[in-house]
Design an enzyme around this catalytic site. Structure first.
Site, PDB file in Angstrom:
ATOM      1  N   LYS A 124     -55.352  -7.045  95.806  1.00 52.22           N
ATOM      2  CA  LYS A 124     -55.365  -5.689  95.257  1.00 52.22           C
ATOM      3  C   LYS A 124     -54.416  -5.605  94.061  1.00 52.22           C
ATOM      4  CE  LYS A 124     -51.719  -4.019  98.361  1.00 52.22           C
ATOM      5  NZ  LYS A 124     -51.318  -2.975  99.314  1.00 52.22           N
ATOM      6  N   TYR A 165     -30.593   3.105  72.801  1.00 46.90           N
ATOM      7  CA  TYR A 165     -30.523   4.556  72.926  1.00 46.90           C
ATOM      8  C   TYR A 165     -29.335   5.022  73.754  1.00 46.90           C
ATOM      9  CZ  TYR A 165     -35.351   4.605  71.203  1.00 46.90           C
ATOM     10  OH  TYR A 165     -36.484   4.452  70.453  1.00 46.90           O
TER      11      TYR A 165
END
Length: 387
Positions: A44, A279
């Protein structure tokens, strides 16, 4: 007649190298721990980020006879791709109303049923397709997620048996899923096993004759021989990761991580002390140093929660993310070392070369190894080795 030469392909900005020999070895190791059970390779979420089809094929080569997916779309894509032996069963379990039931029935996919609405929809699909559906009844034995509650189990079993007598379904399996098997000794594990046996026993007493009964995920396979029943369905362990520290490390379990995430450095530069990095300037250089730019960010699946803590191997040394991880890139403080732009930065791998592992990144980000490999995005090409 002249031909225009094509320019050589540009090297990738980054790559996730998938070692299929390691995956096959992991499957063989896991099969040896449950020799009496069939093996379902769970692929999956695009094979936990490793690539569903290449990993399914490699697992089958190593002895898997079932392939498991979450969504019907994943299962249908595998079946449509072809390339897996015809006798390999494909199962999917995460359905919503109005899903592609008829397509799944026509493709011979085993579908999971947790409620009467799902039984009604798959019966309608079987009628439309003109062939019986292969269904597996899922019991909620204590996880509290999908699966049929014990109080509703008699109705679901009776309905499925009626549909089987009418030639509309074939009940191929009875199954459930553990909540806390990654915590050996947790009291819910024994309680779930008891409830599973009770619910299977009821269904069989009513006349269900399943091909397989199964509850063991990776930790169940590794720590609970009594939970192996007819089939085991390992997921993360197949890719060489431990399901939890309590179960043991990959090395303890004889498993090898399959994915290596690496990229060339995009820039190396000198800066002075007191220079803010990325940042918010959450990192400021303590003195004159060199900075390296790694061209991967949270858009590629590098967890922003590992800002300031994520480890990277550059030039044979562990470095740590300096400041915030941005969308496309992050910075490491090289401490005055001067590797060239284009030099390799390895975020994680098996650890053979001293590089961090996915588990190291999980600890840095406060998450689990499953998430680290699964979240690596489509901008990072998968490169398969040892096919």
């Amino acid at each position: 007649m002249s031909e225009t030469a094509r320019p050589p392909a540009a090297p990738p900005r980054a790559r996730a190298e998938i070692d299929l020999a390691a995956l096959r070895a992991n499957v063989r190791t896991l099969r040896a721990k449950a020799p009496g059970a069939a093996f379902m390779a769970v692929v999956k979420a695009d094979g936990y980020g490793h690539g569903a089809f290449p990993c399914a094929r490699a697992a089958v080569e190593a002895g898997a006879t079932w392939v498991g997916t979450a969504t019907p779309e994943e299962a249908l894509a595998l079946r449509a791709r072809g390339g897996l032996p015809a006798d390999v069963r494909i199962m999917c379990w995460l359905w919503t109303p109005g899903g592609p039931w008829r397509e799944a029935v026509e493709a011979g996919i085993d579908v999971s049923l947790s409620a009467m609405w799902a039984l009604r929809e798959v019966v309608g699909a079987a009628r439309a397709a003109g062939r019986p559906a292969r269904v597996q009844l899922k019991a909620d034995t204590g996880l509290g997620r999908s699966g049929c509650q014990p109080a509703d189990w008699p109705e679901l079993v009776a309905g499925a048996l009626r549909a089987e007598r009418d030639g509309l379904v074939r009940i191929t399996g009875l199954w459930s899923h553990f909540a806390c098997a990654d915590e050996p000794g947790h009291p819910s594990v024994a309680a779930q096993l008891t409830r599973f046996r009770e619910m299977v026993g009821y269904a069989e007493a009513e006349g269900v004759r399943p091909e397989v009964r199964h509850i063991a995920n990776s930790p169940g396979l590794l720590t609970l021989p009594e939970a192996h029943f007819d089939l085991v369905r390992p997921g993360v362990s197949m890719y060489g990761l431990s399901p939890s520290p309590e179960v043991g490390t990959s090395a303890d379990l004889g498993l090898r991580p399959v994915m290596t995430l690496a990229t060339p450095l995009a820039l190396v530069k000198h800066v002075q002390g007191g220079h803010g990095v990325s940042y918010g300037h959450h990192y400021v250089t303590p003195g004159a140093t060199t900075l390296g730019l790694v061209p991967l960010g949270y858009a590629d699946g590098v967890p922003r929660h590992a800002s300031g803590t994520g480890p990277v191997l550059i030039g044979g040394k562990w470095r740590t993310v300096a400041g915030r991880i941005a969308m496309d890139q992050f910075v490491v403080d090289l401490g005055g070392d001067e590797p060239e732009a284009g030099g390799e930065a390895v975020l994680f791998g098996p650890g053979d070369r001293g590089e961090p592992t996915a588990e190291d990144w999980a600890q840095a980000a406060g998450t689990i190894g499953y998430e680290i490999v699964t979240r690596i995005g489509g901008r990072v090409p998968r490169v398969y080795v040892n096919e």
